[in-house]
Structure formats: C-alpha cells, structure tokens
Write a protein that holds these residues in place. Sequence first.
Motif: not given
Length: 332
Positions: A163-164, A169-177, A245-246, A254-257
């Motif tokens: 899952p995403d 509940c880990l993170t949505d990443g720096a590109t989106i926060m 690992k995201t 697009w927001s995956r690192a």
Amino acid sequence: MNHRKLSAVIAILVSAPLLAQSPAPDDWAQPRTPWGDPDLQGIWRYEATIPLERPDHLGGREFLTDEEVAEIERVEGELAANRLAGLDGTEVGKRTVEESPIRGNEYNSFWQDHGRARQVFSQTSLIVDPPNGKLPYTEDAREAADRSVARYGVGPFESYLDPDTGERCLTDGATIMMWQGPNGGHNRIVQSPGYVTIVHEEYHDRRIIPVDGQPPRGVPQWLGDSVGRWEGDTLVVETTNFLDKTNYEWANIWSRASDALRLVERFEREDSDTMRYTMTIEDPKTFTRPWTAVIPIFRLSDDTHIFEYACHEGNYALSNMLSAGRADAEKQ
C-alpha cells in the motif's frame, strides 16, 4: 480509515493572477530574526483552487476567464457552506474532477476546516514549466500513473509493503508536504541560528535544514538530505540522497522519490501572510526533464496550533486492503 480528504480553506475569496507577482504593501517590510536572517516563521499551508496540472479541457490557456473564476468562487462558497452545515458527500453543481479543479466533498465534515472556502486564482495550473502545465512523465511513469488513477492504487496488495506509504502513516514525501496534505497540511517553520526547521502536521515529519554552509551529509533518508542558503531574502533549499523505498500510489506517482531525485525549493515572503513557494523537481527515473511549480502558501494566525495527527488511531485500512487483495486474488 482512508486518511485523505479535501482541504477546506480560507474565508476570503480572491481572484488574482499568481504568476505576475504582486508587490508587497507599501507599509510591509521583510521581518528579520534577532540574528539578521529573513524571518519565515509561522504556520503555513496551501489554500487555493489551482490544480497541479492544467486540465485537458483548458488546452494551452494559462488563465481562466473572469466568468470561470466567478463560477469557481460560487461553487467553493457552496462547498464551504455545506461543510459548515454538516452536509457530507454533497455534490455541488455538475462539475467533475476532469472538468475543473474543483473536487467534491469526498470526506465528511469531521475532516474539514469548517466554514472556509479556498482562495480562487485565475491561473490554470501550478506547473509553470513545461509551458503546457503538464508533468513530463517518462513512458513507464505515465503508464504507472494511469494504472494508479484507474485502480486508486495499483496493488496487488499482497504485503504490508504494497500500500501507499501515506496509507501506512509513514510519509507522503518532501515533494508534497509544503503544499498538499488536506487532512494535515499545516507546516510550522521555526528558525534558529544556522538552521531552518519545517514541522509537517500530518506525519510529524521534520526537516532540519542547515543554512550555515554545511555540505550535504550524504546519508539517504525518507525526506532526503537537505541543505539551504540565503539568496537575498529568499531561502533556497536543495535536497538529494532520497531513500528509494517510497510507494506513493494514490494517483500521485509524480511525488514518489527515487535515489536520483533532486529537489530545489525557494521560499520567498511576498507580504505578512503570503509566501511564494517554488519547487523544481529533477528525476530522470520518473520525468523526461526537470519541471517547476510556483505555489502560493498562506500564513495562518498566530493563535493557530499544530496538534497531534494520530494517523493510525482506528485505522483499519491496511488490514482491509490486504484481505480484499486476497479475496480478489481468489476470484482470478
């Protein structure tokens, strides 16, 4: 519990181009910290209707007409009123995600900032480069994005790793926060001599950014390895060394690192309550070229506080997704 929801935002509806930067009021001056750096401190969030990509039906148009802006303002006002009245899941008008940047009430009023309508601007996309306002996906990334939209997450959900990352509940990443996080999109900026710290509400993400000339530390991290510098009154942050690992599959390929991602952010206050936030993303594993978005973010009142965001409290989504995935596999 699917923790994503539509953001409801500020009360004053404004229609003005973002790309043409508005001059600061004559009586406003860039505040400074006691040690002389530009003061960016406060709680900030994105509270506008501008979509990331330009909707297809708008073609190459950079700006909406006055009539289109007025219609979006009307719908935003109705959405805010419905939320305030506790009308959950109410459709307003006949607009769809494909037809306009307006979204419906996907979540009930419990998740909303009550009584506030989003600010309306006339530009048609946050992306300013490429000029067409579209994400320059590679062929593989485009196919993955199409699958994600069609299936609301690509699966198969055979493991808790599938899952995403946000759903876990880990993170949505720096590109989106800094600009997206409708159920916890507040960001507190705190400064100390030599450092700028950004605390994100949704997952308690913390970015501690040196601005004293330190080199990157070279340690891969979930939110990357950030270093900053001042260019006049603008904070410029460059981030590399992302963990590969995201897994952001909720229509946000697009927001995956990847480990090739380079993120450059610029933070520039325009007045006491508005900041021009610019991000440029370069990732050859996902995009054919770098792309840039210019995003207005807004400072909330001084009596606003960030409280605990308990993502896993009552969260049955993960077990349900895995059991549904197994049931789906048995049918095939």
